[in-house]
Design a protein around this motif. Structure first.
Motif, PDB file in Angstrom:
ATOM      1  N   SER A  48      72.178  77.533  68.886  1.00 23.42           N
ATOM      2  CA  SER A  48      72.960  78.004  70.057  1.00 23.42           C
ATOM      3  C   SER A  48      73.918  76.948  70.615  1.00 23.42           C
ATOM      4  O   SER A  48      74.700  77.258  71.518  1.00 23.42           O
ATOM      5  N   VAL A  77      77.646  77.986  70.743  1.00 22.00           N
ATOM      6  CA  VAL A  77      78.060  79.164  71.510  1.00 22.00           C
ATOM      7  C   VAL A  77      79.226  78.832  72.445  1.00 22.00           C
ATOM      8  O   VAL A  77      80.132  79.641  72.643  1.00 22.00           O
ATOM      9  N   THR A 132      80.816  82.567  68.455  1.00 14.95           N
ATOM     10  CA  THR A 132      79.737  82.674  67.455  1.00 14.95           C
ATOM     11  C   THR A 132      80.227  83.380  66.185  1.00 14.95           C
ATOM     12  O   THR A 132      79.860  82.994  65.081  1.00 14.95           O
ATOM     13  N   SER A 172      69.240  86.415  66.949  1.00 14.74           N
ATOM     14  CA  SER A 172      69.462  86.857  68.321  1.00 14.74           C
ATOM     15  C   SER A 172      68.516  87.990  68.648  1.00 14.74           C
ATOM     16  O   SER A 172      68.337  88.911  67.850  1.00 14.74           O
ATOM     17  N   HIS A 221      74.587  90.380  71.738  1.00 10.63           N
ATOM     18  CA  HIS A 221      74.929  89.188  70.955  1.00 10.63           C
ATOM     19  C   HIS A 221      75.050  89.519  69.468  1.00 10.63           C
ATOM     20  O   HIS A 221      75.934  89.019  68.778  1.00 10.63           O
TER      21      HIS A 221
END
Ligand SMILES: NC(=O)c1ccc[n+]([C@@H]2O[C@H](COP(=O)([O-])OP(=O)(O)OC[C@H]3O[C@@H](n4cnc5c(N)ncnc54)[C@H](OP(=O)(O)O)[C@@H]3O)[C@@H](O)[C@H]2O)c1
Length: 286
Positions: free
Chosen positions: A195, A198, A215, A234, A239
């Motif tokens: 992450s 991101v 992403t 995810s 997402h």
């Protein structure tokens, strides 16, 4: 993407290491997996050790009734490989996943005392018995791969699942070219840098130009060569929708150059797999 045996494999999949562990409701996480499936992220990656089997159980519920649409991957914990341990671990994974076969079964990592020829024999008998369609390894460096290829049928390995993302390009020094020379796809775990990517400003800027998220750009970058499968995780359907855009996102040569300048390949990138390996060895010792 294609494995060397001709099997067709989705270039973008879905990870599951942290699912079924209370971050979100399991219903939302199942919905996220099903959303990914419907958008072409048809590979689902799990392992017996994720949540001590809870990840596999959740996936079993999410794919119930649509097993044939999924390329299902699980991994055996290296402490389970002695004797008939691999066959027993595989049966337990199949039961939790509610299926009679895995599309790919991986050795999660190699311990110093792992008997690679025994592992290959066990994987090959599962393949012949139809319990798995292919097998591979994870967290192997070049010297591990060379050891594997020296044991009988070790070169039947379909893939190596390793840490790879635009902030962690260490495998480009040696492992990626080694696999490419042998026509073996690599599976990139943590393609979003757990992450960290991101909010990356360069990825976000390029994403804004395409009307997509940072992403999606990170994932399109990871699968750009046609030789890498990326498995972002995810538990959020929203997402997942953002991430699936990577399948139709073609980065221009100029964008690739901009990304390369912002995230150059650096020797320090080699430290990450070394740190991971030391952590695993320590965990086994304790
Ligand atoms: N073989 C191995 O040793 C190994 C090691 C590590 C991982 N893996 C596999 O690789 C998979 C992926 O790796 P990873 O989970 O470590 O890292 P990752 O996929 O790079 O990052 C996952 C994180 O990114 C967040 N995220 C995903 N899409 C997002 C979006 N569109 N917007 C904002 N946040 C987003 C997720 O949170 P949300 O849930 O909130 O979206 C999650 O926190 C694992 O699940 C596992 O299957 C294998």
């Amino acid at each position: 993407m294609k494995f060397r045996d001709g099997a067709i494999v989705p270039a973008l999949g879905q990870g599951s290491a942290n699912l079924a562990q209370g971050k979100r409701s399991e219903a939302a996480e199942e919905e996220a997996l099903r959303t990914g499936l419907s958008l072409g992220m048809a590979l689902i990656d799990t392992a017996e050790m994720y949540g001590s089997g809870r990840s596999e159980t959740l996936i079993g519920r999410a794919i119930a009734g649509q097993r044939d649409r999924v390329f299902l991957v699980s991994k055996v914990w290296p402490n389970h490989v002695a004797g008939d341990g691999i066959a027993r671990a595989c049966e337990a994974s199949l039961a939790r996943l509610g299926t009679d076969h895995l599309d790919l079964y991986l050795l999660h990592w190699r311990n110093p005392d792992t008997d690679l020829s025994g592992v290959v024999v066990a994987f090959e008998s599962l393949r012949v018995a139809g319990k798995i369609r292919a097998w591979g390894v994870s967290n192997f460096n070049v010297s591990d791969m060379e050891d594997l290829f020296r044991v009988p049928h070790g070169d039947r390995c379909a893939t190596n699942q390793v840490y790879y993302n635009i902030g962690g390009r260490g495998i480009e020094y040696d492992l990626l070219p080694w696999c490419e020379q042998r026509g073996m796809p690599v599976m990139a775990y943590a393609p979003l840098g757990h992450s960290r990517l991101v909010r990356d400003p360069t990825l976000a800027r390029i994403g804004a130009a395409h009307g997509c998220s940072a992403t999606a750009v990170a994932l399109a970058w990871a699968i750009r060569s046609g030789n890498v499968i990326a498995i972002p995780e995810s538990g959020s359907p929203a997402h997942v929708k953002e991430n699936a855009v990577a399948l139709s996102l073609m980065l221009t040569p100029q964008e690739l150059q901009i990304l390369d300048a912002a995230h150059p390949l650096r020797w320090v990138n080699l430290l990450r797999p070394l740190l991971d390996r030391s952590k695993r060895w320590l965990r086994n010792l304790l």
